[in-house]
Design a protein around this motif. Structure first.
Motif, short mmCIF file in Angstrom:
data_model
loop_
_atom_site.label_atom_id
_atom_site.label_comp_id
_atom_site.label_asym_id
_atom_site.label_seq_id
_atom_site.Cartn_x
_atom_site.Cartn_y
_atom_site.Cartn_z
N GLY B 169 9.33 -16.24 52.31
CA GLY B 169 9.08 -15.55 53.58
C GLY B 169 10.18 -14.56 53.85
O GLY B 169 10.89 -14.13 52.94
N LEU B 170 10.34 -14.22 55.10
CA LEU B 170 11.34 -13.22 55.47
C LEU B 170 12.75 -13.79 55.30
O LEU B 170 13.02 -14.89 55.78
CB LEU B 170 11.15 -12.82 56.93
N PRO B 171 13.63 -13.05 54.64
CA PRO B 171 15.02 -13.50 54.58
C PRO B 171 15.64 -13.42 55.97
O PRO B 171 15.30 -12.53 56.75
CB PRO B 171 15.68 -12.53 53.62
N MET B 172 16.52 -14.36 56.29
CA MET B 172 17.15 -14.38 57.62
C MET B 172 17.98 -13.13 57.83
O MET B 172 18.65 -12.66 56.92
CB MET B 172 18.06 -15.61 57.74
N GLY B 173 17.94 -12.60 59.02
CA GLY B 173 18.74 -11.43 59.35
C GLY B 173 18.13 -10.11 58.94
O GLY B 173 18.70 -9.05 59.19
N TYR B 178 11.51 -3.69 56.95
CA TYR B 178 12.13 -3.49 55.65
C TYR B 178 11.55 -4.45 54.59
O TYR B 178 11.79 -4.28 53.41
CB TYR B 178 13.65 -3.68 55.72
N ALA B 179 10.83 -5.48 55.05
CA ALA B 179 10.30 -6.47 54.10
C ALA B 179 9.18 -5.84 53.29
O ALA B 179 8.37 -5.07 53.79
CB ALA B 179 9.78 -7.68 54.87
N ASP B 180 9.14 -6.18 51.98
CA ASP B 180 8.07 -5.63 51.15
C ASP B 180 6.77 -6.38 51.44
O ASP B 180 6.76 -7.46 52.03
CB ASP B 180 8.42 -5.72 49.67
#
Lengths: 194, 194
Positions: B169-173, B178-180
């Motif tokens: 999932g989404l990296p923290m911070g 910006y997420a692909d």
């Protein structure tokens, strides 16, 4: 965390310039994946460099024999000596097409580090001045390099040799507004009549 | 340009990941300035790593003995095995506070490189399943890692073990924009009821 021998290798890699913990780790793990022969070659080349590389007895450059390839070359221009701080500077100057000889100081005079003229390879330069028309000083444009250049320039002139220095000024391809103040001052001082 | 033994060392440094000609040159010249003892230590640590480091006979981690420190530690939680691709992944997982055991595949199944399940350290995992409550698959979220995870998940379920995977999932911070796309799809699929 890592086995002791791997940690030792990581620490060894960390002694290299610009290598931090992560990079050293990456290098060490890469060594683990290399073949035994490659790693043995690596280890022996480390030892050979330390055992075989000496300084040239004439100019102070690194060499495997007594005299470096440049000093051994009779076809270069005998009237010129270019003074540099480190052996690697020679490779930079060579690219300019210069074909005289060199003298490697292996350091620079430093008031802050307490390095005096006698601590670097200067004395043997004075013994090479016979038949020399020009000594080109190519020390680095840093505080220590400038100090060394001033000292050399003064002592060489006393020995009646023509002394020149590399020009300082704007690097080619750079923008005027990116140049620092000192570089601009040098460029202004050294302006050339067109 | 450089003496042969120095050039050999430069070439050896160039075999390290991300090291080009300039960096290798810088490393080699730094070695020249190091003391003989330091360089000898460096060379011997290279050889020792190659001679002393083996893979743990239980989990496949790197170790100097027969069994790695983690497998030898009786105080860890015996019901958990975390499967990783490389030994260095263990150090990352350890930071999360996980206190079970590990199994290192030392590679991943790859259809493009022709690496089959039998080519990596999978078989010995099946022999470790007695008394195991959960196998946590922590392969990399790459094509090869995903292939390996799918294969492991299928074969482990056939052997009646609970299999879990690290969440994607989404990296923290990070910012959402910006997420692909793939990460966002995984984050959406894995959404959690609040």
């Amino acid at each position: 965390m890592y086995p002791k021998s791997l940690q030792n290798l990581i620490d060894a890699f960390k002694s290299l310039p610009g290598v931090g913990a992560k990079t050293a780790e990456r290098y060490a793990l890469c060594i683990l994946d290399q073949s035994v022969e490659d790693v043995e070659d690596f280890a022996s080349s480390l030892l050979k460099v330390k055992n075989n590389i000496k300084t040239c007895s004439i100019c102070g450059n690194i060499t495997e024999g007594n005299i470096c390839d440049i000093c051994a070359n009779e076809n270069r221009k005998k009237e010129y000596i270019c003074v540099v701080q480190h052996p690697k500077d020679i490779f930079a100057i060579e690219k300019t097409g210069y074909s005289g000889y060199y003298h490697v100081l292996n350091g620079a005079i430093s008031t802050t580090k307490g390095i005096l003229p006698d601590d670097i390879n200067i004395k043997s330069l004075y013994e090479r001045l016979e038949g020399i028309r020009e000594v080109i000083i190519a020390t680095n444009p840093t505080l220590d390099g400038e100090t060394t250049a001033l000292y050399l320039s003064k002592t060489l002139k006393e020995r009646n040799v023509e002394v020149t220095r590399l020009a300082h000024g704007l690097p080619m391809g750079a923008n005027l507004d990116y140049a620092d103040e000192l570089t601009l001052i040098k460029a202004m001082e050294g302006r050339i009549k067109q």
